[in-house]
Design an enzyme around this catalytic site. Structure first.
Site, PDB file in Angstrom:
ATOM      1  CE  LYS A   1      -4.261  -2.103   1.448  1.00  0.00           C
ATOM      2  NZ  LYS A   1      -3.820  -3.414   1.535  1.00  0.00           N
TER       3      LYS A   1
HETATM    4  C1  LIG Z   1      -4.653  -4.589   0.996  1.00  0.00           C
HETATM    5  C2  LIG Z   1      -3.938  -5.963   0.898  1.00  0.00           C
HETATM    6  C3  LIG Z   1      -4.274  -6.677   0.149  1.00  0.00           C
HETATM    7  C4  LIG Z   1      -5.350  -6.730  -0.813  1.00  0.00           C
HETATM    8  O1  LIG Z   1      -5.435  -5.742  -1.893  1.00  0.00           O
HETATM    9  P1  LIG Z   1      -6.477  -5.255  -2.639  1.00  0.00           P
HETATM   10  O2  LIG Z   1      -5.925  -4.418  -3.607  1.00  0.00           O
HETATM   11  O3  LIG Z   1      -7.490  -4.699  -1.541  1.00  0.00           O
HETATM   12  O4  LIG Z   1      -7.129  -6.459  -3.439  1.00  0.00           O
HETATM   13  C5  LIG Z   1      -3.396  -7.915   0.018  1.00  0.00           C
HETATM   14  N1  LIG Z   1      -2.153  -8.183   0.844  1.00  0.00           N
HETATM   15  C6  LIG Z   1      -1.793  -7.095   1.780  1.00  0.00           C
HETATM   16  C7  LIG Z   1      -0.830  -7.310   2.629  1.00  0.00           C
HETATM   17  C8  LIG Z   1      -2.881  -6.235   1.901  1.00  0.00           C
HETATM   18  O5  LIG Z   1      -2.315  -5.132   2.783  1.00  0.00           O
END
Ligand SMILES: *Cc1c(COP(=O)(O)O)cnc(C)c1O
Length: 466
Positions: free
Chosen positions: A112
């Site tokens: 993120k």
């Molecule tokens: C947010 C997240 C996901 C999922 O990603 P999306 O874009 O919501 O599908 C997967 N793994 C981790 C570690 C995350 O923080």
């Protein structure tokens, strides 16, 4: 570039407004009116570019006249210089033609950071130009909160208030939020659960009168277009590193809200040769059930070892449905209104088209642990539980061994020590050196009752211009 709503009724917006807007006024999500398309020759010419130079090539068409080229270059240089690896997103080999793309070298150790480090800078840039201020209000059960706080810590025109459920997030996750210094950063521990936090945020967006008209709320959740945009880049980067665009690639993506994998789908539409995209879910498998049987139906939320993928409905899936329905906003609106009441299906030929675009798999906790253990035993390489789900799905769904299979490594294993312990391994995942003192850093947060009036009063009194 203009952006239109997936439900067809809200006004089209330019990049700046899309950045500051969460949901469209008709309840839809914003998508670009048209996508840029790059020729193989052009993509080939990007070999050898640094991550931030490549990010400019891929993203600038979405931004265009909203930000001058030089300013955007500077912003990207700053954004990706905070990552603790020179290549920003290194590839690690697991087996013959099988790879993990490590997207967890940013400040909060999850992918993120790629989007939220940029989003903070974009917001501040646009707000400076407009002489505006915003209050970001968000609820978190883990990764998003810390990434958003890190992304906004240096923003002059943003105050950020993140609500987390008191005593219900892991210590690493809490400390990643509460030890960040900055007088525009406010952590609220609510005596309640995650749903209580989320409900307060939702209600506050609905009625912002508690801010007295002096500022406005902004959202940084995964429906924000700029987050998707930033995630397109690493598909290009990984492909170029492994011989693309003259070879096609396969990607497996640990999926929750469908943001990360939707970015991969866009990369393909923009001209990058991708021959397979695998949706990897945990037991919260609405997408896998839809892909397998053309039935889109909410089940009860299950708590798993991969908490960042614990969601009942994937909000960004609406963006794909929009394309599957020939960009007919009225059809999407009707479908999703029905989906809120019960199970829905789409026309057979549209569903078949979706199955051509994506493969899918759902992985339970036991198989997640088995995979963590198996990869460690094979390679002495430790996967976090989310990435492990991606690797398992990649292996189950793989169609052509001649095509490089790349699993997106979404988090660092040290963020999820419980899952590692549960897998039966006795090693302890270490935090990277730049975070080794996390447990000594001073924490700052305020515990408040599960009461919206109290939370809103706290926000009204503590954003910096009051
Ligand atoms: C947010 C997240 C996901 C999922 O990603 P999306 O874009 O919501 O599908 C997967 N793994 C981790 C570690 C995350 O923080």
């Amino acid at each position: 570039m203009r952006y239109i709503s997936t439900r067809g009724e809200a006004p089209a917006l330019g990049f700046e407004d899309v950045l500051l807007t969460g949901l469209a006024t008709d309840g839809g999500l914003y998508v670009p009116e048209s996508l840029p398309h790059f020729s193989l020759e052009e993509i080939r010419s990007w070999r050898g570019l640094s991550y931030s130079e490549l990010a400019f090539k891929v993203m600038y068409p979405f931004v265009d006249d909203a930000i001058p080229e030089d300013d955007f270059h500077t912003m990207l240089d700053e954004t990706y210089s905070v990552f603790a690896h020179q290549s920003v997103a290194p590839l690690v080999q697991l087996d013959t033609n099988e790879w993990v793309l490590e997207l967890f070298r940013g400040p909060t150790l999850a992918f993120k950071d790629f989007a939220l480090q940029l989003l903070g800078r974009l917001l501040d840039y646009v707000l400076e130009k407009r002489k505006q201020h915003v209050v970001i209000m968000g609820a978190t059960s883990g990764d998003t909160g810390s990434a958003a706080i890190e992304g906004c810590r240096r923003c002059e025109h943003v105050d950020i208030f993140i609500l987390h459920p008191h005593e219900r997030v892991s210590e690493v996750q809490r400390r990643q939020m509460t030890t960040v210094k900055g007088d525009n950063i406010h952590n609220i521990a609510v005596r309640g659960n995650f749903d209580d936090c989320q409900r307060m945020v939702k209600e506050s967006f609905g009625n912002q009168s508690f801010l007295g008209g002096k500022t406005q709320l902004a959202a940084v959740n995964s429906i924000n277009w700029a987050r998707i945009m930033a995630q397109i880049v690493y598909y290009f980067q990984a492909s170029l590193a492994l011989g693309g665009p003259d070879r096609s690639m396969a990607f497996s993506v640990p999926t929750g809200n469908f943001g990360d994998i939707f970015a991969g789908y866009l990369a393909k539409k923009m001209g990058l040769p991708i021959s397979q995209l695998v949706i990897a879910t945990n037991r919260n498998d609405i997408l896998h059930r839809f892909m397998s049987g053309n039935k889109y139906e909410q089940h009860q939320l299950e708590h798993t070892l991969s908490p960042s993928m614990d969601i009942m409905v994937s909000s960004n899936f609406e963006r794909l449905l929009f394309d599957l329905h020939g960009r007919d906003g009225a059809a999407v609106k009707l479908l999703l209104e029905n989906a809120a009441k019960g199970p829905v299906s789409i026309e057979e030929y549209r569903w078949k088209h979706a199955r051509k675009l994506f493969d899918s798999d759902a992985v339970d906790d036991k198989t997640t642990c088995d995979t963590i253990r198996e990869i460690y035993e094979q390679n002495e390489y430790l996967l976090d539980p989310h990435t492990a789900i991606g690797v398992r799905a990649a292996r189950n769904c793989r169609r052509d061994k001649a095509v490089p299979m790349i699993t997106l490594g979404t988090a660092h294993p040290a963020k999820f020590p419980d899952a590692i312990a549960e897998s039966g391994l006795t090693i302890k995942p270490e935090l990277p050196a730049h975070m080794a003192d996390l447990f000594e850093r001073e924490e700052r947060y305020t515990v408040l009752d599960n009461n919206i009036a109290g939370v809103q009063e706290f926000i009204a009194e503590n954003w910096k211009n009051t």
